[in-house]
Design a protein around this motif. Structure first.
Motif, PDB file in Angstrom:
ATOM      1  N   PHE A  56     -13.702  -6.622 -13.083  1.00 28.57           N
ATOM      2  CA  PHE A  56     -14.768  -6.961 -14.176  1.00 28.57           C
ATOM      3  C   PHE A  56     -15.863  -7.397 -13.631  1.00 28.57           C
ATOM      4  CE2 PHE A  56     -17.256  -9.372 -17.367  1.00 28.57           C
ATOM      5  CZ  PHE A  56     -16.950  -8.397 -18.510  1.00 28.57           C
ATOM      6  N   PHE A  57     -15.547  -8.453 -12.519  1.00 30.00           N
ATOM      7  CA  PHE A  57     -16.767  -9.107 -12.131  1.00 30.00           C
ATOM      8  C   PHE A  57     -17.244  -8.314 -10.650  1.00 30.00           C
ATOM      9  CE2 PHE A  57     -15.005 -12.517 -14.723  1.00 30.00           C
ATOM     10  CZ  PHE A  57     -16.219 -12.751 -15.494  1.00 30.00           C
ATOM     11  N   GLN A  58     -16.458  -7.380  -9.999  1.00 26.64           N
ATOM     12  CA  GLN A  58     -16.724  -6.689  -8.897  1.00 26.64           C
ATOM     13  C   GLN A  58     -16.949  -7.686  -7.829  1.00 26.64           C
ATOM     14  OE1 GLN A  58     -17.234  -3.029  -8.228  1.00 26.64           O
ATOM     15  NE2 GLN A  58     -15.575  -3.719  -9.672  1.00 26.64           N
ATOM     16  N   GLU A  59     -15.882  -8.685  -7.928  1.00 25.64           N
ATOM     17  CA  GLU A  59     -16.092  -9.569  -6.817  1.00 25.64           C
ATOM     18  C   GLU A  59     -14.697  -9.508  -5.671  1.00 25.64           C
ATOM     19  OE1 GLU A  59     -17.808 -13.302  -9.595  1.00 25.64           O
ATOM     20  OE2 GLU A  59     -15.599 -13.246  -8.865  1.00 25.64           O
ATOM     21  N   PRO A  60     -14.839  -9.875  -4.632  1.00 25.72           N
ATOM     22  CA  PRO A  60     -13.650  -9.780  -3.797  1.00 25.72           C
ATOM     23  C   PRO A  60     -12.449 -10.340  -4.362  1.00 25.72           C
ATOM     24  CG  PRO A  60     -15.897 -10.535  -2.532  1.00 25.72           C
ATOM     25  CD  PRO A  60     -15.913 -10.425  -3.813  1.00 25.72           C
ATOM     26  N   SER A  61     -11.489  -9.833  -4.029  1.00 26.50           N
ATOM     27  CA  SER A  61     -10.207 -10.306  -4.861  1.00 26.50           C
ATOM     28  C   SER A  61      -9.743 -11.345  -3.740  1.00 26.50           C
ATOM     29  CB  SER A  61      -8.992  -9.248  -4.679  1.00 26.50           C
ATOM     30  OG  SER A  61      -7.925  -9.624  -5.296  1.00 26.50           O
ATOM     31  N   THR A  62      -8.918 -12.447  -4.570  1.00 24.50           N
ATOM     32  CA  THR A  62      -8.090 -13.349  -3.589  1.00 24.50           C
ATOM     33  C   THR A  62      -6.612 -13.097  -3.636  1.00 24.50           C
ATOM     34  OG1 THR A  62      -7.989 -14.822  -5.640  1.00 24.50           O
ATOM     35  CG2 THR A  62      -9.741 -15.171  -4.073  1.00 24.50           C
ATOM     36  N   TYR A  63      -6.218 -11.789  -4.283  1.00 21.95           N
ATOM     37  CA  TYR A  63      -4.973 -11.490  -4.385  1.00 21.95           C
ATOM     38  C   TYR A  63      -4.529 -10.168  -3.503  1.00 21.95           C
ATOM     39  CZ  TYR A  63      -5.327 -14.416  -8.528  1.00 21.95           C
ATOM     40  OH  TYR A  63      -5.467 -15.517  -9.064  1.00 21.95           O
ATOM     41  N   TYR A  64      -3.176 -10.081  -3.384  1.00 20.17           N
ATOM     42  CA  TYR A  64      -2.682  -8.753  -2.626  1.00 20.17           C
ATOM     43  C   TYR A  64      -1.875  -8.112  -3.987  1.00 20.17           C
ATOM     44  CZ  TYR A  64      -3.516 -11.353   1.633  1.00 20.17           C
ATOM     45  OH  TYR A  64      -4.271 -11.840   2.516  1.00 20.17           O
ATOM     46  N   ILE A  65      -1.765  -6.673  -3.523  1.00 22.42           N
ATOM     47  CA  ILE A  65      -0.890  -5.732  -4.420  1.00 22.42           C
ATOM     48  C   ILE A  65      -0.039  -5.152  -3.348  1.00 22.42           C
ATOM     49  CG2 ILE A  65      -0.337  -4.040  -6.250  1.00 22.42           C
ATOM     50  CD1 ILE A  65      -2.949  -5.053  -7.473  1.00 22.42           C
ATOM     51  N   ASP A  66       1.330  -5.145  -3.365  1.00 23.92           N
ATOM     52  CA  ASP A  66       1.821  -4.130  -2.373  1.00 23.92           C
ATOM     53  C   ASP A  66       3.145  -3.673  -2.982  1.00 23.92           C
ATOM     54  OD1 ASP A  66       3.953  -6.224  -2.299  1.00 23.92           O
ATOM     55  OD2 ASP A  66       3.568  -6.494  -0.004  1.00 23.92           O
ATOM     56  N   ALA A  67       3.756  -2.733  -2.330  1.00 22.19           N
ATOM     57  CA  ALA A  67       4.897  -1.698  -2.936  1.00 22.19           C
ATOM     58  C   ALA A  67       6.278  -2.465  -2.398  1.00 22.19           C
ATOM     59  CB  ALA A  67       4.823  -0.556  -2.731  1.00 22.19           C
ATOM     60  N   ILE A  68       7.193  -2.903  -3.296  1.00 25.56           N
ATOM     61  CA  ILE A  68       8.706  -3.371  -2.621  1.00 25.56           C
ATOM     62  C   ILE A  68       9.505  -2.194  -2.595  1.00 25.56           C
ATOM     63  CG2 ILE A  68      10.412  -4.768  -3.544  1.00 25.56           C
ATOM     64  CD1 ILE A  68       8.486  -6.438  -5.135  1.00 25.56           C
ATOM     65  N   GLU A  69       9.105  -1.131  -3.409  1.00 23.97           N
ATOM     66  CA  GLU A  69       9.732   0.284  -3.082  1.00 23.97           C
ATOM     67  C   GLU A  69       8.661   1.130  -3.111  1.00 23.97           C
ATOM     68  OE1 GLU A  69      13.407  -0.436  -6.317  1.00 23.97           O
ATOM     69  OE2 GLU A  69      12.056   0.912  -6.942  1.00 23.97           O
ATOM     70  N   ASP A  70       9.129   2.559  -2.510  1.00 23.10           N
ATOM     71  CA  ASP A  70       8.198   3.567  -2.734  1.00 23.10           C
ATOM     72  C   ASP A  70       7.567   3.673  -4.120  1.00 23.10           C
ATOM     73  OD1 ASP A  70       8.524   3.844   0.082  1.00 23.10           O
ATOM     74  OD2 ASP A  70       9.848   5.796  -0.302  1.00 23.10           O
ATOM     75  N   THR A  71       6.579   3.950  -4.426  1.00 23.96           N
ATOM     76  CA  THR A  71       5.887   3.735  -5.784  1.00 23.96           C
ATOM     77  C   THR A  71       4.987   4.696  -6.144  1.00 23.96           C
ATOM     78  OG1 THR A  71       6.296   1.292  -5.693  1.00 23.96           O
ATOM     79  CG2 THR A  71       4.601   2.225  -7.391  1.00 23.96           C
ATOM     80  N   LEU A  72       5.001   5.419  -7.297  1.00 25.31           N
ATOM     81  CA  LEU A  72       3.989   6.327  -7.484  1.00 25.31           C
ATOM     82  C   LEU A  72       3.211   5.628  -8.774  1.00 25.31           C
ATOM     83  CD1 LEU A  72       2.501   8.906  -7.981  1.00 25.31           C
ATOM     84  CD2 LEU A  72       4.506   9.914  -9.647  1.00 25.31           C
ATOM     85  N   ALA A  73       1.843   5.517  -8.758  1.00 26.54           N
ATOM     86  CA  ALA A  73       1.124   4.518  -9.561  1.00 26.54           C
ATOM     87  C   ALA A  73       0.041   5.440 -10.100  1.00 26.54           C
ATOM     88  CB  ALA A  73       0.606   3.440  -9.101  1.00 26.54           C
ATOM     89  N   VAL A  74      -0.381   5.504 -11.335  1.00 21.88           N
ATOM     90  CA  VAL A  74      -1.478   5.951 -12.092  1.00 21.88           C
ATOM     91  C   VAL A  74      -2.804   4.891 -11.986  1.00 21.88           C
ATOM     92  CG1 VAL A  74      -2.557   7.046 -14.097  1.00 21.88           C
ATOM     93  CG2 VAL A  74      -0.069   7.164 -13.503  1.00 21.88           C
ATOM     94  N   MET A  75      -3.577   5.658 -11.526  1.00 18.77           N
ATOM     95  CA  MET A  75      -5.139   4.894 -11.228  1.00 18.77           C
ATOM     96  C   MET A  75      -5.925   4.857 -12.464  1.00 18.77           C
ATOM     97  SD  MET A  75      -5.546   5.843  -7.304  1.00 18.77           S
ATOM     98  CE  MET A  75      -6.646   4.339  -6.970  1.00 18.77           C
ATOM     99  N   LEU A  76      -6.105   3.567 -12.995  1.00 13.97           N
ATOM    100  CA  LEU A  76      -6.889   3.713 -14.153  1.00 13.97           C
ATOM    101  C   LEU A  76      -8.136   2.887 -14.021  1.00 13.97           C
ATOM    102  CD1 LEU A  76      -4.038   2.395 -16.483  1.00 13.97           C
ATOM    103  CD2 LEU A  76      -4.620   4.596 -16.182  1.00 13.97           C
ATOM    104  N   ASP A  77      -9.276   3.395 -14.300  1.00 18.50           N
ATOM    105  CA  ASP A  77     -10.615   2.809 -13.862  1.00 18.50           C
ATOM    106  C   ASP A  77     -11.359   2.731 -15.336  1.00 18.50           C
ATOM    107  OD1 ASP A  77     -11.598   5.245 -13.911  1.00 18.50           O
ATOM    108  OD2 ASP A  77     -11.879   5.485 -11.713  1.00 18.50           O
ATOM    109  N   GLU A  78     -12.759   2.301 -15.365  1.00 15.34           N
ATOM    110  CA  GLU A  78     -13.479   2.301 -16.527  1.00 15.34           C
ATOM    111  C   GLU A  78     -13.850   3.948 -16.844  1.00 15.34           C
ATOM    112  OE1 GLU A  78     -15.323   0.743 -19.890  1.00 15.34           O
ATOM    113  OE2 GLU A  78     -13.989  -0.148 -18.184  1.00 15.34           O
TER     114      GLU A  78
END
Length: 198
Positions: free
Chosen positions: A87-109
């Motif tokens: 929302f704010f287009q600011e650098p993240s302070t978090y991580y997102i990683d995969a615990i298993e091989d993952t297929l994700a749908v990428m949702l944006d505005e």
């Protein structure tokens, strides 16, 4: 594109018809993430939310000592994102990683806007999902601040019934804000209670 979970999500929760989903399909972007690979790292600007079609993602931060604090797991049909960074287009302070091989749908505005052109109710449905997510976060904070390890664990099992065999115990302990030893004690006590009640 074979995305049965995402299709069901857009039809059931997004209010789209089968025909509308067919119109939306050209705008759907996916990403395959190998186990242990990152979707987001601290310092990156998060530009998407990620719907998990298949696999397991985790959303976490690191404290000063490098200890992980897991805020969310995302299994099939869950959405994960650093919404503040998006929302704010600011650098993240978090991580997102995969615990298993993952297929994700990428949702944006852009995707949300395209779907909203096809189905006028979609934006309202999307807002409802966001508010529900915020409600869950409030409940989670409240549990971390005031609930016993036992109550937190039972709430975790209720929220993530399919994850126990897919995630290492130390990650579950991190999510609950307790040590792995405490988690082991809670699980042992609950197993004993179940045994005594038979």
């Amino acid at each position: 594109m074979n995305l049965p979970n995402f299709k069901k999500h857009l039809i059931d929760k997004g209010g789209l018809s089968q025909e509308e989903f067919a119109q939306v399909e050209p705008y759907i972007k996916t990403k395959t993430i190998a186990k242990n690979d990152f979707l987001l790292k601290q310092g990156d600007i998060c530009s998407h939310s990620f719907f998990v079609e298949e696999g397991v993602l985790r959303f976490y931060s690191l404290n000063e000592e490098g200890k992980e604090n897991i805020l969310q797991f995302a299994t099939e049909n869950w959405i994960v994102s650093d919404r503040g960074s998006v929302f704010f287009q600011e650098p993240s302070t978090y991580y997102i990683d995969a615990i298993e091989d993952t297929l994700a749908v990428m949702l944006d505005e852009d995707f949300v806007n395209e779907v909203a052109k096809i189905n006028q109710n979609f934006r309202k449905q999307n807002e409802t999902l966001l508010q529900n997510h915020i409600r869950h976060l409030y409940k989670r904070v409240s549990l971390l601040l005031g609930a016993s390890a036992r109550v937190r664990y039972l709430e975790f099992v209720n929220m993530y019934p399919d994850i126990m065999l897919r995630v290492p115990q130390w990650m579950i302990a991190s999510y609950l804000g307790i040590t792995p030893e405490s988690l082991s004690r809670v699980r042992k006590a609950l197993a004993q209670e179940n045994f005594n009640n038979k």
